[in-house]
Design a protein around this motif. Structure first.
Motif, PDB file in Angstrom:
ATOM      1  N   GLY A  23     -13.689  -2.529  -9.155  1.00 42.71           N
ATOM      2  CA  GLY A  23     -13.378  -1.139  -8.890  1.00 42.71           C
ATOM      3  C   GLY A  23     -12.067  -0.987  -8.048  1.00 42.71           C
ATOM      4  O   GLY A  23     -11.883   0.340  -7.996  1.00 42.71           O
ATOM      5  N   HIS A  24     -11.340  -2.093  -7.791  1.00 47.44           N
ATOM      6  CA  HIS A  24     -10.115  -1.887  -7.018  1.00 47.44           C
ATOM      7  C   HIS A  24      -8.982  -1.244  -8.051  1.00 47.44           C
ATOM      8  O   HIS A  24      -8.639  -2.154  -9.285  1.00 47.44           O
ATOM      9  CB  HIS A  24      -9.643  -2.992  -6.426  1.00 47.44           C
ATOM     10  N   LEU A  25      -8.588  -0.127  -8.019  1.00 48.03           N
ATOM     11  CA  LEU A  25      -7.591   0.331  -8.964  1.00 48.03           C
ATOM     12  C   LEU A  25      -6.380   0.539  -8.286  1.00 48.03           C
ATOM     13  O   LEU A  25      -6.357   1.320  -7.147  1.00 48.03           O
ATOM     14  CB  LEU A  25      -8.010   1.672  -9.901  1.00 48.03           C
ATOM     15  N   PHE A  26      -5.163   0.332  -8.695  1.00 49.55           N
ATOM     16  CA  PHE A  26      -3.625   0.356  -8.106  1.00 49.55           C
ATOM     17  C   PHE A  26      -2.728   1.079  -8.892  1.00 49.55           C
ATOM     18  O   PHE A  26      -2.302   0.703 -10.113  1.00 49.55           O
ATOM     19  CB  PHE A  26      -3.268  -1.209  -7.724  1.00 49.55           C
ATOM     20  N   PHE A  27      -2.352   2.367  -8.402  1.00 43.44           N
ATOM     21  CA  PHE A  27      -1.434   3.172  -8.847  1.00 43.44           C
ATOM     22  C   PHE A  27      -0.105   2.898  -8.262  1.00 43.44           C
ATOM     23  O   PHE A  27       0.103   3.052  -6.885  1.00 43.44           O
ATOM     24  CB  PHE A  27      -1.780   4.539  -8.830  1.00 43.44           C
ATOM     25  N   ALA A  28       1.110   2.710  -8.834  1.00 45.04           N
ATOM     26  CA  ALA A  28       2.417   2.469  -8.461  1.00 45.04           C
ATOM     27  C   ALA A  28       3.245   3.270  -9.085  1.00 45.04           C
ATOM     28  O   ALA A  28       4.601   2.899  -8.909  1.00 45.04           O
ATOM     29  CB  ALA A  28       3.034   0.851  -8.239  1.00 45.04           C
ATOM     30  N   ASP A  29       3.040   4.114  -9.925  1.00 42.33           N
ATOM     31  CA  ASP A  29       3.738   5.053 -10.633  1.00 42.33           C
ATOM     32  C   ASP A  29       4.272   6.168  -9.711  1.00 42.33           C
ATOM     33  O   ASP A  29       5.384   6.580  -9.689  1.00 42.33           O
ATOM     34  CB  ASP A  29       3.355   5.389 -11.992  1.00 42.33           C
ATOM     35  N   ASP A  30       3.494   6.900  -9.180  1.00 51.00           N
ATOM     36  CA  ASP A  30       3.629   8.034  -8.082  1.00 51.00           C
ATOM     37  C   ASP A  30       2.899   7.632  -6.705  1.00 51.00           C
ATOM     38  O   ASP A  30       2.543   8.475  -6.257  1.00 51.00           O
ATOM     39  CB  ASP A  30       3.291   9.293  -8.688  1.00 51.00           C
ATOM     40  N   TYR A  31       2.538   6.382  -6.420  1.00 54.66           N
ATOM     41  CA  TYR A  31       1.751   6.083  -5.401  1.00 54.66           C
ATOM     42  C   TYR A  31       2.253   4.650  -4.719  1.00 54.66           C
ATOM     43  O   TYR A  31       3.184   4.386  -5.278  1.00 54.66           O
ATOM     44  CB  TYR A  31       0.187   6.161  -5.802  1.00 54.66           C
ATOM     45  N   PHE A  32       1.514   4.089  -3.830  1.00 48.95           N
ATOM     46  CA  PHE A  32       2.176   3.023  -2.997  1.00 48.95           C
ATOM     47  C   PHE A  32       1.527   1.666  -3.446  1.00 48.95           C
ATOM     48  O   PHE A  32       1.992   0.718  -2.913  1.00 48.95           O
ATOM     49  CB  PHE A  32       1.417   3.382  -1.522  1.00 48.95           C
ATOM     50  N   GLY A  33       0.938   1.539  -4.453  1.00 50.89           N
ATOM     51  CA  GLY A  33       0.389   0.191  -5.123  1.00 50.89           C
ATOM     52  C   GLY A  33      -0.952  -0.368  -4.275  1.00 50.89           C
ATOM     53  O   GLY A  33      -1.087  -1.317  -4.621  1.00 50.89           O
ATOM     54  N   TYR A  34      -1.396   0.353  -3.702  1.00 48.73           N
ATOM     55  CA  TYR A  34      -2.604  -0.288  -2.808  1.00 48.73           C
ATOM     56  C   TYR A  34      -3.795   0.589  -3.560  1.00 48.73           C
ATOM     57  O   TYR A  34      -3.725   1.728  -4.123  1.00 48.73           O
ATOM     58  CB  TYR A  34      -2.668   0.004  -1.318  1.00 48.73           C
ATOM     59  N   ASP A  35      -4.964  -0.123  -3.251  1.00 48.45           N
ATOM     60  CA  ASP A  35      -6.287   0.486  -3.833  1.00 48.45           C
ATOM     61  C   ASP A  35      -6.858   1.650  -2.907  1.00 48.45           C
ATOM     62  O   ASP A  35      -7.362   1.520  -2.019  1.00 48.45           O
ATOM     63  CB  ASP A  35      -7.424  -0.823  -3.867  1.00 48.45           C
ATOM     64  N   ASP A  36      -6.961   2.733  -3.647  1.00 44.10           N
ATOM     65  CA  ASP A  36      -7.357   3.960  -2.905  1.00 44.10           C
ATOM     66  C   ASP A  36      -8.281   4.743  -3.638  1.00 44.10           C
ATOM     67  O   ASP A  36      -7.810   5.554  -4.970  1.00 44.10           O
ATOM     68  CB  ASP A  36      -6.230   4.988  -2.488  1.00 44.10           C
ATOM     69  N   ALA A  37      -9.663   4.640  -3.772  1.00 41.84           N
ATOM     70  CA  ALA A  37     -10.402   5.195  -4.810  1.00 41.84           C
ATOM     71  C   ALA A  37     -10.516   6.777  -4.589  1.00 41.84           C
ATOM     72  O   ALA A  37     -10.951   7.459  -5.462  1.00 41.84           O
ATOM     73  CB  ALA A  37     -12.020   4.615  -4.502  1.00 41.84           C
ATOM     74  N   MET A  43       0.014  14.385   2.383  1.00 41.80           N
ATOM     75  CA  MET A  43       0.409  13.424   1.411  1.00 41.80           C
ATOM     76  C   MET A  43      -0.075  13.621  -0.090  1.00 41.80           C
ATOM     77  O   MET A  43       0.439  13.688  -1.236  1.00 41.80           O
ATOM     78  CB  MET A  43       0.506  12.131   1.828  1.00 41.80           C
ATOM     79  N   ILE A  44      -1.518  13.478   0.006  1.00 38.87           N
ATOM     80  CA  ILE A  44      -2.152  13.687  -1.311  1.00 38.87           C
ATOM     81  C   ILE A  44      -1.863  15.322  -2.119  1.00 38.87           C
ATOM     82  O   ILE A  44      -1.699  15.139  -3.369  1.00 38.87           O
ATOM     83  CB  ILE A  44      -3.856  13.676  -1.221  1.00 38.87           C
ATOM     84  N   HIS A  45      -1.728  16.159  -1.259  1.00 36.44           N
ATOM     85  CA  HIS A  45      -1.724  17.631  -1.974  1.00 36.44           C
ATOM     86  C   HIS A  45      -0.198  17.568  -2.639  1.00 36.44           C
ATOM     87  O   HIS A  45      -0.079  18.240  -3.370  1.00 36.44           O
ATOM     88  CB  HIS A  45      -1.658  18.491  -0.984  1.00 36.44           C
ATOM     89  N   SER A  46       0.641  16.693  -2.087  1.00 31.96           N
ATOM     90  CA  SER A  46       2.089  16.777  -2.607  1.00 31.96           C
ATOM     91  C   SER A  46       2.091  15.955  -3.665  1.00 31.96           C
ATOM     92  O   SER A  46       3.041  16.069  -4.584  1.00 31.96           O
ATOM     93  CB  SER A  46       3.057  16.151  -1.560  1.00 31.96           C
ATOM     94  N   LYS A  47       1.102  15.201  -4.300  1.00 32.21           N
ATOM     95  CA  LYS A  47       0.946  14.394  -5.422  1.00 32.21           C
ATOM     96  C   LYS A  47      -0.081  14.895  -6.413  1.00 32.21           C
ATOM     97  O   LYS A  47       0.179  14.367  -7.641  1.00 32.21           O
ATOM     98  CB  LYS A  47       0.574  13.059  -5.025  1.00 32.21           C
ATOM     99  N   ILE A  48      -1.031  15.648  -6.033  1.00 33.70           N
ATOM    100  CA  ILE A  48      -2.064  16.079  -6.967  1.00 33.70           C
ATOM    101  C   ILE A  48      -2.173  17.572  -7.206  1.00 33.70           C
ATOM    102  O   ILE A  48      -1.830  18.350  -6.427  1.00 33.70           O
ATOM    103  CB  ILE A  48      -3.355  15.527  -6.524  1.00 33.70           C
TER     104      ILE A  48
END
Length: 455
Positions: free
Chosen positions: A320-334, A156-161
């Motif tokens: 330090g919790h950052l949440f991306f929901a533009d191309d991710y799931f909206g949860y905190d994944d450092a 999944m990560i490789h499909s996004k980065i």
């Protein structure tokens, strides 16, 4: 069983004193019963690398099975992979529980609960507490199986980065759960990776797994400078929180990291959710790019839910919790956030220091945390603080009390996870910051707050 460990957005306490195997079993029975009564049947469970986690995970599983649930045991993982179990199409689960003490010292542990892809917190956690007290449990017989979700996560990560140009990166996993995934994942990209404290040791011998405390990232800073790295990245105990170091050795605090990402994410009118501890630098940057700043209560569960309400692309908090929901799931994944930062630096040929220099500069304290004797004591002290300062200043009471000062602000609030009073202040000049800091801390001392003499 102590009620104070059933906190606003998770269950957490000292192992042996507040958290034990018996409690883990009861949490399993209670949350399992909750799911069954809501016509749900499956759950994913996992845990971090603390020495107490194995036994707690075993007893949690037993309690869930006794409630009739079908268990998928993911083993030892960073918390973000536990969250991901609810988003992958490889397995189907209705809820998830991660056993973790997060950023707390090694003698802590706890339970982060997700239900229907949303945080299970607040009144729901109190409902679970009441079910356990009343032993309001259903009994049946569930099933269990193991599953390796790490490969799915990597795909999944490789499909996004995409990392275009190789840059020199050092990561500090703090001997914690990030060690399980981050080094191998980062090495699978076009990254010149250097590792600091990336061997698992649940006693955290080198520093506490909390990168928001400056003393815990001294070694990372020195490594960045000595080895001339482009960026340094530190994770907390369960790898859902991040702090970075620029190539000049300056700390990029999480609110400033959000500001750095903003130009590449925000569109006109987009809401950006952030907590009350964040710098005005972030608000200024949001407005610069025609976004809508939305200050909210501190707490990863609270920010995530507010983002969903506002349909926000980006959110975060000072811890330090950052949440991306533009191309991710909206949860905190450092781990993911770190790769997004590396991707940005690589694809745009950007320099971490020049990015930091573009952010409006204010003078601020770090997040200062002052121990109280107990949770009851911190509440008593906070009541005195609120009564005094609310009569003297304009303020916001979204979370604690945030004072509106002539050239800045000062925040005093209670921690939701420890018997601690939290303080942060900011001003347009260093002189004003020292003035505000002295004024507020002197009053805190008069109310019985124990303050380190070096502060």
């Amino acid at each position: 069983m102590q009620n104070n460990i059933f906190r606003e957005y998770d269950i957490r306490g000292i192992v042996g004193k507040e958290i034990d195997d018996s409690l883990a079993l009861k949490i399993g029975r209670g949350f399992g019963t909750y799911l069954v009564r809501n016509n749900k049947k499956s759950i994913a469970i996992s845990g971090d690398v603390r020495t107490s986690t194995d036994s707690l995970l075993k007893h949690l599983e037993q309690g869930l099975i006794m409630s009739g649930l079908n268990i998928i045991n993911l083993g030892k993982l960073p918390t973000p992979l536990n969250y991901y179990s609810m988003h992958t199409d490889k397995i189907k689960v209705d809820g998830a529980i991660q056993i973790t003490g997060s950023h707390n010292p090694a003698n802590y542990n706890g339970f982060k609960i997700t239900y229907n892809k949303k945080p299970f917190y607040g009144e729901d956690i109190q409902l679970l507490y009441n079910m356990i007290i009343a032993e309001d449990f259903d009994s049946s017989e569930g099933t269990k199986k193991s599953y390796n979700i790490i490969d799915d996560y990597f795909d999944m990560i490789h499909s996004k980065i995409k990392i275009d140009n190789k840059i020199k990166v050092v990561i500090d996993c703090g001997n914690a759960a990030g060690c399980i995934v981050a080094p191998k994942l980062y090495k699978s990209f076009n990254i010149d990776l250097h590792e600091l404290y990336c061997n698992i040791d649940g006693s955290f011998p080198n520093h506490h797994p909390d990168p928001t405390v400056d003393s815990n990232i001294i070694d990372l800073r020195n490594y960045v400078l000595n080895e001339k790295c482009d960026i340094g990245i530190a994770f907390d105990g369960d790898a859902d929180r991040i702090v970075a170091i620029d190539r000049k050795g300056r700390i990029i605090r999480p609110d400033i990291l959000m500001a750095i990402f903003l130009p590449y994410i925000v569109s006109k009118g987009d809401s950006i959710v952030y907590d009350v501890k964040c710098s005005k630098s972030l608000e200024d940057t949001i407005l610069k790019y025609d976004g809508k700043p939305l200050m909210w209560k501190t707490g990863h569960s609270l920010i995530k839910n507010k983002m969903q309400e506002e349909n926000a692309k980006l959110g975060g908090e000072m811890s330090g919790h950052l949440f991306f929901a533009d191309d991710y799931f909206g949860y905190d994944d450092a781990i993911y956030v770190g790769l997004r930062l590396i991707e940005l630096l690589s694809s745009k040929n950007l320099d971490s220091s020049s990015l930091l220099d573009k952010i409006p500069k204010y003078y601020s304290t770090p997040e200062l945390r002052f121990d109280c004797e107990s949770d009851e004591h911190k509440k008593e002290v906070m009541n005195k603080i609120f009564k005094y300062f609310s009569s003297k200043f304009e303020y916001s009471d979204i979370d604690g009390i945030r004072l509106k000062l002539d050239d800045g602000w000062g925040l005093i609030r209670v921690s939701n996870t420890q018997p601690v009073i939290v303080f942060r202040a900011e001003a347009g000049t260093n002189e004003k910051l020292l003035e505000y800091k002295s004024m507020i801390l002197d009053k805190l001392i008069s109310f019985g707050v124990n303050i380190n003499e070096e502060i």
